[in-house]
Design an enzyme around this catalytic site. Sequence first.
Site, PDB file in Angstrom:
ATOM      1  N   THR A   7      66.855  25.989 -15.941  1.00 50.34           N
ATOM      2  CA  THR A   7      66.920  27.506 -15.879  1.00 50.34           C
ATOM      3  C   THR A   7      68.157  27.761 -15.332  1.00 50.34           C
ATOM      4  OG1 THR A   7      65.511  29.462 -15.081  1.00 50.34           O
ATOM      5  CG2 THR A   7      65.918  27.300 -13.345  1.00 50.34           C
ATOM      6  N   LYS A  26      48.366  17.134  -5.645  1.00 51.19           N
ATOM      7  CA  LYS A  26      47.714  16.583  -6.928  1.00 51.19           C
ATOM      8  C   LYS A  26      47.586  15.193  -7.010  1.00 51.19           C
ATOM      9  CE  LYS A  26      47.758  19.692 -10.466  1.00 51.19           C
ATOM     10  NZ  LYS A  26      47.837  20.399 -11.351  1.00 51.19           N
ATOM     11  N   GLN A  59      60.729  26.867  -9.359  1.00 50.57           N
ATOM     12  CA  GLN A  59      61.036  25.770 -10.315  1.00 50.57           C
ATOM     13  C   GLN A  59      61.452  24.455  -9.537  1.00 50.57           C
ATOM     14  OE1 GLN A  59      63.246  28.855 -11.293  1.00 50.57           O
ATOM     15  NE2 GLN A  59      61.215  29.455 -12.221  1.00 50.57           N
ATOM     16  N   ASP A  80      44.750  13.612  -6.372  1.00 48.53           N
ATOM     17  CA  ASP A  80      43.321  13.711  -6.478  1.00 48.53           C
ATOM     18  C   ASP A  80      43.309  13.556  -8.110  1.00 48.53           C
ATOM     19  OD1 ASP A  80      44.377  16.084  -6.265  1.00 48.53           O
ATOM     20  OD2 ASP A  80      42.492  16.808  -7.299  1.00 48.53           O
ATOM     21  N   THR A 128      61.040  30.499 -21.032  1.00 49.14           N
ATOM     22  CA  THR A 128      59.624  31.411 -20.748  1.00 49.14           C
ATOM     23  C   THR A 128      59.833  32.734 -21.470  1.00 49.14           C
ATOM     24  OG1 THR A 128      60.624  32.353 -18.837  1.00 49.14           O
ATOM     25  CG2 THR A 128      59.174  30.346 -18.469  1.00 49.14           C
ATOM     26  N   GLY A 152      51.180  29.843 -20.163  1.00 48.89           N
ATOM     27  CA  GLY A 152      50.129  29.221 -20.716  1.00 48.89           C
ATOM     28  C   GLY A 152      50.594  27.759 -21.565  1.00 48.89           C
ATOM     29  N   ARG A 153      51.613  27.347 -21.846  1.00 42.37           N
ATOM     30  CA  ARG A 153      51.988  26.429 -22.486  1.00 42.37           C
ATOM     31  C   ARG A 153      51.469  24.973 -22.087  1.00 42.37           C
ATOM     32  NH1 ARG A 153      58.300  26.924 -23.252  1.00 42.37           N
ATOM     33  NH2 ARG A 153      58.384  27.542 -20.989  1.00 42.37           N
ATOM     34  N   PRO A 154      51.040  24.223 -22.999  1.00 40.23           N
ATOM     35  CA  PRO A 154      50.709  22.842 -22.522  1.00 40.23           C
ATOM     36  C   PRO A 154      51.766  22.154 -21.739  1.00 40.23           C
ATOM     37  CG  PRO A 154      50.410  22.863 -24.740  1.00 40.23           C
ATOM     38  CD  PRO A 154      50.950  24.255 -24.475  1.00 40.23           C
ATOM     39  N   LYS A 158      54.228  23.928  -5.318  1.00 36.88           N
ATOM     40  CA  LYS A 158      54.844  24.575  -4.023  1.00 36.88           C
ATOM     41  C   LYS A 158      54.157  25.736  -3.507  1.00 36.88           C
ATOM     42  CE  LYS A 158      58.485  25.296  -6.686  1.00 36.88           C
ATOM     43  NZ  LYS A 158      58.285  24.536  -7.761  1.00 36.88           N
ATOM     44  N   ASP A 190      56.602  23.338 -11.177  1.00 35.82           N
ATOM     45  CA  ASP A 190      55.150  23.009 -11.161  1.00 35.82           C
ATOM     46  C   ASP A 190      54.839  22.050 -10.365  1.00 35.82           C
ATOM     47  OD1 ASP A 190      55.024  25.417 -13.098  1.00 35.82           O
ATOM     48  OD2 ASP A 190      55.424  23.631 -14.740  1.00 35.82           O
ATOM     49  N   ALA A 196      58.618  32.277 -12.817  1.00 30.03           N
ATOM     50  CA  ALA A 196      57.942  31.420 -12.058  1.00 30.03           C
ATOM     51  C   ALA A 196      56.156  31.707 -12.011  1.00 30.03           C
ATOM     52  CB  ALA A 196      58.461  31.337 -10.443  1.00 30.03           C
ATOM     53  N   GLY A 197      55.418  30.803 -11.636  1.00 32.21           N
ATOM     54  CA  GLY A 197      53.960  31.320 -11.693  1.00 32.21           C
ATOM     55  C   GLY A 197      53.279  30.500 -10.473  1.00 32.21           C
ATOM     56  N   HIS A 198      52.887  31.050  -9.735  1.00 30.42           N
ATOM     57  CA  HIS A 198      52.049  30.481  -8.590  1.00 30.42           C
ATOM     58  C   HIS A 198      50.594  30.953  -8.683  1.00 30.42           C
ATOM     59  CE1 HIS A 198      50.732  30.554  -3.796  1.00 30.42           C
ATOM     60  NE2 HIS A 198      50.272  29.770  -4.633  1.00 30.42           N
TER      61      HIS A 198
HETATM   62  P1  IMP Z   1      63.782  30.011 -18.348  1.00 36.46           P
HETATM   63  O1  IMP Z   1      63.897  29.874 -16.710  1.00 36.46           O
HETATM   64  O2  IMP Z   1      62.788  30.913 -18.806  1.00 36.46           O
HETATM   65  O3  IMP Z   1      65.087  30.488 -18.713  1.00 36.46           O
HETATM   66  O4  IMP Z   1      63.481  28.765 -18.863  1.00 36.46           O
HETATM   67  C1  IMP Z   1      64.230  27.570 -18.799  1.00 36.46           C
HETATM   68  C2  IMP Z   1      63.517  26.129 -18.621  1.00 36.46           C
HETATM   69  O5  IMP Z   1      62.775  26.495 -17.258  1.00 36.46           O
HETATM   70  C3  IMP Z   1      62.393  26.244 -19.595  1.00 36.46           C
HETATM   71  O6  IMP Z   1      62.117  24.774 -19.826  1.00 36.46           O
HETATM   72  C4  IMP Z   1      61.226  26.622 -19.020  1.00 36.46           C
HETATM   73  O7  IMP Z   1      59.972  25.942 -19.394  1.00 36.46           O
HETATM   74  C5  IMP Z   1      61.377  25.983 -17.512  1.00 36.46           C
HETATM   75  N1  IMP Z   1      60.811  26.965 -16.402  1.00 36.46           N
HETATM   76  C6  IMP Z   1      61.170  28.072 -15.967  1.00 36.46           C
HETATM   77  N2  IMP Z   1      60.355  28.500 -15.100  1.00 36.46           N
HETATM   78  C7  IMP Z   1      59.505  27.594 -14.743  1.00 36.46           C
HETATM   79  C8  IMP Z   1      58.486  27.279 -13.735  1.00 36.46           C
HETATM   80  O8  IMP Z   1      58.081  27.817 -13.040  1.00 36.46           O
HETATM   81  N3  IMP Z   1      57.992  26.169 -13.806  1.00 36.46           N
HETATM   82  C9  IMP Z   1      58.197  25.194 -14.747  1.00 36.46           C
HETATM   83  N4  IMP Z   1      59.234  25.307 -15.771  1.00 36.46           N
HETATM   84  C10 IMP Z   1      59.893  26.409 -15.652  1.00 36.46           C
END
Ligand code: IMP
Length: 429
Positions: free
Chosen positions: A239, A331, A224, A333, A129, A302-304, A16, A13, A39-41
């Site tokens: 991960t 970030k 990640q 700013d 996740t 959506g987790r904090p 990237k 996060d 992952a989420g972009h």
């Molecule tokens: P997994 O990749 O779903 O097995 O999660 C393992 C750990 O990596 C957990 O703490 C997730 O919250 C974290 N994680 C996995 N993907 C991301 C990401 O894209 N951004 C931030 N944390 C991630």
Amino acid sequence: MPLIGVVGCQWGDEGKGKIIDVLANDMDLVARYQGGHNAGHTVVVKGEQSILHLIPSGILHENCRCLIGNGVVVSPAALREEIQFFEARGIKVRERLAISENAHLLLPYHAMLDQAQERLRGAGKIGTTGRGIGAAYGDKVMRQGIHVGDLRVKDLFAAKVRNALAYYKPIFAQILDTAPPDEDDLIEEVWREADILRPLITDGVALINDALDRNERVLAEGAQGLHLDIDFGTYPYVTSSNPSAGGICTGLGVGPTRITKIIGVVKAYSTRVGEGPFPTELIGTTGERLREAGNEYGATTGRPRRCGWFDAVAVRRAIQVSAIKEIVITKLDVLTGFDPLFYCDRYRLNGETTETFSFGADLVSRAKPQLEELPGWAEPLAEFKSRGELPANTRAYLDRIEKSLKASIIGVSTGAGREHMLLARPVLP
Ligand code: IMP
């Protein structure tokens, strides 16, 4: 040549996606080398906010081709949905996307296993996740995974699913107290989901090496960050792949001498989602303020996100592991209005002061950050056009980062838009 890698230097996060989006304008090919739809972009397409999980961020630039490399674990359902989502918004995806035949499949039973394992771990849960990432990589390493390329021949694919489920049936029944999916239903469902992916399956190794031979500009996209790396992160709170630069070679099939440079992406403060040690974490109102100011909520779940001060000890380890000489700060700013700021350049651990990040979660959870106070700034940063014009305290903060990391800041992101990026010099050699 060139091949430029973009890697995260914290706990993911880092932003990237935005950097890749800015660089992809000048790229011929963007190749994702690890991770899955964990992952989420977040991107804005035609005024609508949407999220890329598996498709490389280069897809938003119409002249750029994209590759999902062998190091990625691919959920056919998630990828099908994502392709259709972006195509419905006018982005030509299938014309430009290729999937490496030796990427591994992530199938519905992997997500079931991931969620069940987390329940069994109780208080020791990792906070995954829940997408099945660890289970899919687990099958790969246990040599019972199924390749994307296996989706080309139905009877071979079906035999591999039956084989995997034969292994999992007793585990589901006796340990997880639940039934695995019905074999025939699963085979039919995945086969159908894969219809639109099948024409995209390719020899990813040839694709990327041929592109480099033709002197095309290629970007390797990481997901990640270093401290979630299976080898170098705060194990076991990590991960299941290698976001560090080494993952580029194994996750795409390119040799190390092909890599021109690695750009590290570093957020101006720290965040982490999920469980695991986080030395500079802020528990209380300042952390909450940082979360709101930075909109720090997970793009996938959506987790904090947990928030904390800048941790140079953690980032230095990323710089070391991936041989990073150039970084982009994101970030910045968000820190406007936080005065004073605190900065961690060393820890106290076992009665000693250290500047080195320790190995594994147990030691890191005992590390106490030694915080330096730095003056903050009140000015919004979005309108500034160069690093030199930034407020004096903002420049001092960047100078502090550069000095303690021994890496050059080549870009600073001062807002969400593509235009909010102060580049010190062209990124391409
Ligand atoms: P997994 O990749 O779903 O097995 O999660 C393992 C750990 O990596 C957990 O703490 C997730 O919250 C974290 N994680 C996995 N993907 C991301 C990401 O894209 N951004 C931030 N944390 C991630």
